[in-house]
Structure formats: structure tokens, C-alpha cells
Scaffold this active site. Structure first.
Site, PDB file in Angstrom:
ATOM      1  N   GLU A   1       0.883  -1.167   0.000  1.00 63.50           N
ATOM      2  CA  GLU A   1       0.000   0.000   0.000  1.00 63.50           C
ATOM      3  C   GLU A   1       0.920   1.215   0.000  1.00 63.50           C
ATOM      4  O   GLU A   1       1.584   1.509   0.992  1.00 63.50           O
ATOM      5  CB  GLU A   1      -0.917  -0.023   1.221  1.00 63.50           C
ATOM      6  CG  GLU A   1      -2.129   0.880   1.098  1.00 63.50           C
ATOM      7  CD  GLU A   1      -1.855   2.284   1.591  1.00 63.50           C
ATOM      8  OE1 GLU A   1      -1.640   3.176   0.726  1.00 63.50           O
ATOM      9  OE2 GLU A   1      -1.845   2.501   2.804  1.00 63.50           O
TER      10      GLU A   1
ATOM     11  N   GLU B   1       3.785  13.259  -4.620  1.00 66.02           N
ATOM     12  CA  GLU B   1       3.143  13.215  -3.308  1.00 66.02           C
ATOM     13  C   GLU B   1       3.929  14.093  -2.331  1.00 66.02           C
ATOM     14  O   GLU B   1       5.104  13.839  -2.047  1.00 66.02           O
ATOM     15  CB  GLU B   1       3.092  11.778  -2.790  1.00 66.02           C
ATOM     16  CG  GLU B   1       2.318  11.628  -1.514  1.00 66.02           C
ATOM     17  CD  GLU B   1       2.176  10.173  -1.094  1.00 66.02           C
ATOM     18  OE1 GLU B   1       1.090   9.800  -0.631  1.00 66.02           O
ATOM     19  OE2 GLU B   1       3.163   9.411  -1.229  1.00 66.02           O
TER      20      GLU B   1
END
Length: 511
Positions: free
Chosen positions: A285, A418
């Protein structure tokens, strides 16, 4: 040995009683933050291996900071490859017995763990507020409340595993994958642990946990609960340490059948390579750069308010954060104004002040990383709406002001990478196809949102987004639904029945 110098916390177990409970000064913007000196409580020490607390084999330690005060609040052992060897050996020894337990027996163990951990909800929230800086009222609801909800869901799922199937002359059964190496991040330090440990245990696997070195203290509370719940020795083990040493040793260990990792895409790539050398299963993840699409017929004020809140949750240190706000051009200027006003209402400060809405970033390095992105965004042509590098912040602590950047180029750095901080990029679009194209213009695909007065239109657009989850018109997070991403956001799913399936092998028995 772990040494924690956290301030005392109240004895009440209700998380609601913790709002403002820590007796430290409550500074306003620009003020310094000086916590009062308080006695340190006594905690367990070392690693938890084979059902008992043991001393590390080495002497190196990792200092844990309170990012709001910049003070060291604890030290944990920096585990070595030899420490990982001990933990994996304990997990392997425990695996046959744990895997052989009836599902209802494993569920009973998890139910006891849930009760013991629930009794520590206040401690959990307080500890995360200290080591991560999450405002206490948010820590109580999210950092403590969410993992308890997830753990409770696996009590039920453990008791009712997937049924065996008959396919022609084959009996199809599901069996636990084996020993799991769980490597977890610092931003949701208990939730991400529970999202791996709970389904692994429910499936019949045993676990070695390596928590993030920036926020390892809450893991000790979990293992105190493990002891109190009486889980069999070696079923779940704790080794603290750095990623390049303990994490790499766990990912590469020949005794580990599966590696479950949450963190950056770059680190996930390295872990995949280590696991690939022995063809071990991986569940990853990873990062995100989620788009929040707001159409012209949406409830603009509501969509923007929720969107800003999502982007700034946990000081923007959330992989699913909607950090790209895409707004139909006809309402773009209005949305930018609303976003700026909403962001301006986020008060920075002491996590234990009930008025604080935005805590610090986790470390000095993370603060400088986020500031660098803001600087680059402005250099690449974005317009500063609010916040920025010169906005006032507390003198002490790793704070970045909530920042809104408008007129962001969809291909620019702040729209593609990000940031992991309280920085929102606002981008205009012309029509549905244009919005989808911008949203899908990313190497990530973890989450997203769509807002429209026409529910069918919103769902139709949600189906076109290449991302693992989409919220339509503020749809609530569902801890039973599969969670994970497309593209470089990861491999596999967590939570619910799909999360349980990650830890099961499929076998066909021909009769």
C-alpha cells in the site's frame, strides 16, 4: 530498551475525556511551545519475541521526538538482522499450532485483544499525539478509533472464514500463507499495524512486526494488550529498528512467506526486489496523489469544505489525501476563494489544545521536504492563495502553514508528486472528459472524489477514474470495503474480506 518520557495521561478509558487533558501551554500562532516537565510512566522494554519481552542483541537506539516540542520523548532499540532472525524463528515455531486452531478459537483470541486494546484507547490517542503531533481530539477519533473498528471487524471475519468450494472433482480450500513480515508507516502508526496484523492472525498466519522508527511507541501499547489477552507465544512478535537494517532483513528473510508493507513507492519498490529474490508474496500500500473533482452542479461550499478537510487531515500526512482539487472552470474562482478561506481557519499549535486543528509534521526532514515543494510550486507558476513559506507558525515544532496553490499546471511537480503535507493544488477543467483526463494523469491511483448534483453523473465519472477508491458526494469511509490502489499506489488490498484473502493460499484437492 524502550524508554518513554511521555507526560502522564488520565486514567479514564473514554477517548472523549482526553480533550485538553495534557497540562501544557497552549500557544497561539507565532508563540513558542514549552511543555511542563512531568514524571514519566513506566513501560515495557526491549522487543516482544516468542511471547515475552527480551533484550536486543545490539546496543544502538533510535530517539523518538515529539514534533510539536522538538524534544526527545523516548528511545527504542535499533534492531539488527540477528534480532529479526529470533523473531522469525519464533513466528515459524508458532505457525503450525496457530494455523491449526479452529476459526472460532482464533476469533476468541482476537476478541480478547480487542477488549484489552479498547481499554487503552485513551493511552493510544495520547501517545500518538505525542509522537506524531496529531491533535488529540482527532487522534482519539481516527488514530485510536479506526484501528479498534478494524480489529473488531476481523473478530467476525475470523470466525467465518471463506467456505470451501467444489469445482468439478476438485475441492478448493484456503490455507494461511505462513509467516508474515509486516512493515508499517509512521502516519497512522496503530491503524496500519492493525490493518496487517488483524487479518493475518484471522487467516491463521503468524507475524513479525517492524513499526516505523519515527512513531514506534504506540506499538508497545499494542503488545502490552497482546500480553494481557494471552495470545499464544510467537504468534505476533515485535522488533523495532530502521528500514535499511531491520526492515530490509525482514523483507529478505527466507523464513518470511509474505511481506506486507505500507509506505512510499520508492521503498515499496526496494521491498518488492528483496522479496522477489525468493518469490515471496508481497502486499504493498504505497503513495497517492488523489483528485477531488467538483462539477458545476455540485454543492460547492460543501464540496470545498470537505475537500480541504480531507487534504489537511493529519497535517496532510495521509496517502489518500485529495491533494488535487479539480473544479469546473465556471465555478473555479469561487472555489479558490472558498478554499483559501477554509484553509485560513485551520489553527496550528499544541496537539493538546482543543482549538488546534493542524498539528506539526512528523520531523524536521519532512517539514523541509514540504517547504521545498511549496517553493518549487511557486517557481513553476502556481499562485499562492493562502499559507506559504512566510506565513506565521509556532516558533517551536515542525510546522508548515496550511497552503492553497491555485492555477496549478496539471503536469507540474506539485500536481504530480506526493507532498505529504498541508498543501492543496487547485486546477480548473472544462468538461467531464477533461476532468477525467487530469485526474488520471498520475502515476498513482489510490483514492479520489467526485461531487455533482447528478448522482448518476458522479458515479459514471467515478467508474472512469483509475484509482482504488472513490468517494461520491461525501460518501463515508467504509472499513469493511477493500482498500488499495492502482498503478504505483500498490499491489493487493487491505481491510474487510478482501484484506483477509491477501493472507490465504488457494489449494485444489482432486477427488
Amino acid at each position: 530498551m524502550v524508554r518513554r518520557e511521555l507526560p502522564d495521561y488520565p486514567s479514564e478509558t473514554s477517548s472523549a475525556s482526553f480533550t485538553g487533558a495534557n497540562p501544557v501551554s497552549h500557544p497561539s500562532r507565532g508563540a513558542s511551545m514549552n511543555s511542563a516537565a512531568e514524571p514519566a510512566p513506566t513501560y515495557r522494554t526491549g522487543f516482544h519475541i516468542g511471547g515475552r519481552w527480551v533484550s536486543p542483541l545490539g546496543t544502538d537506539e533510535i530517539s523518538v521526538e515529539n514534533p510539536a516540542t522538538e524534544q526527545v520523548i523516548g528511545r527504542v532499540p535499533a534492531g539488527t538482522a540477528a534480532d529479526v532472525d529470533r523473531a522469525v524463528a519464533a513466528a515459524r515455531a508458532a505457525f503450525p499450532g496457530w494455523a491449526a486452531l479452529a476459526p472460532t478459537e482464533r476469533a476468541a483470541h482476537l476478541e480478547r485483544l480487542h477488549r484489552r486494546l479498547t481499554a487503552r484507547a485513551g493511552e493510544i490517542a495520547h501517545t500518538v499525539a505525542c509522537e506524531l503531533g496529531t491533535p488529540l481530539k482527532i487522534a482519539a477519533r481516527v488514530q485510536a478509533g479506526l484501528p479498534l473498528t478494524v480489529l473488531d471487524s476481523y473478530v467476525t471475519l475470523a470466525a467465518s472464514p471463506p467456505e470451501e468450494e467444489t469445482v468439478g472433482n476438485s475441492l478448493v480450500v484456503r490455507e494461511p500463507v505462513g509467516v508474515v513480515g509486516a512493515i508499517t508507516p509512521w502516519n497512522y502508526p496503530l491503524h496500519q499495524v492493525v490493518a496487517k496484523v488483524a487479518p493475518a492472525l484471522a487467516a491463521g498466519c503468524t507475524v513479525v512486526l517492524k513499526p516505523a522508527e519515527l512513531t514506534p511507541l504506540v506499538a508497545y501499547l499494542l503488545f502490552d494488550a497482546v500480553d494481557e489477552a494471552g495470545l499464544p507465544p510467537g504468534v505476533v512478535n515485535l522488533v523495532t529498528g530502521t528500514g535499511p537494517v531491520a526492515g530490509a532483513a525482514l523483507a529478505a528473510h527466507p523464513g518470511v512467506d509474505m511481506v506486507s508493507f505500507t509506505g512510499s513507492t520508492a521503498t515499496g519498490t526496494q521491498i518488492s526486489r528483496l522479496a522477489a529474490d525468493r518469490i515471496a508474496r508481497v502486499s504493498l500500500e504505497l503513495g497517492g496523489k488523489s483528485a477531488n473533482i467538483i462539477f458545476e452542479d455540485a454543492d460547492l461550499a460543501g464540496a470545498v469544505k470537505v475537500g480541504v478537510g480531507n487534504a489537511f487531515l493529519n497535517s496532510g500526512q495521509t496517502c489518500t489525501a485529495w491533494t488535487r482539487m479539480l473544479v469546473h472552470r465556471s465555478r473555479y474562482d469561487e472555489a479558490v476563494d472558498l478554499a483559501g478561506k477554509a484553509a485560513g481557519g485551520y489553527r496550528l499549535g499544541d496537539p493538546f489544545d482543543p482549538a488546534t486543528r493542524l498539528g506539526p509534521l512528523v520531523s524536521a526532514g519532512q517539514r523541509e521536504r514540504v517547504r521545498g515543494y511549496v517553493e518549487r510550486g511557486l517557481a513553476e507558476g502556481a499562485r499562492l492563495v493562502t499559507g506559504g513559506l512566510d506565513a506565521p507558525v509556532p516558533d517551536t515544532g515542525y510546522f508548515v502553514a496550511p497552503t492553497v496553490l491555485a492555477d496549478v499546471d496539471p503536469d507540474s511537480t506539485v500536481a504530480q508528486e506526493e507532498i505529504f503535507g498541508p498543501v492543496l493544488a487547485v486546477i480548473p477543467f472544462d468538461d467531464d472528459d477533461h476532468a477525467v483526463a487530469i485526474a488520471n494523469n498520475s502515476k498513482y491511483g489510490l483514492a479520489g472524489a467526485v461531487w455533482s448534483g447528478d448522482q448518476d453523473r458522479a458515479v459514471a465519472v467515478a467508474r472512469r477514474l483509475r484509482t482504488g477508491a472513490v468517494d461520491v458526494n461525501g460518501g463515508a469511509f467504509n472499513p469493511l470495503a477493500p482498500f488499495g490502489g492502482y498503478k504505483q499506489s500498490g499491489v493487493g488490498r487491505e481491510l474487510g474480506a478482501h484484506g483477509l484473502a491477501e493472507f490465504l493460499e488457494v489449494k485444489s484437492i482432486q477427488r
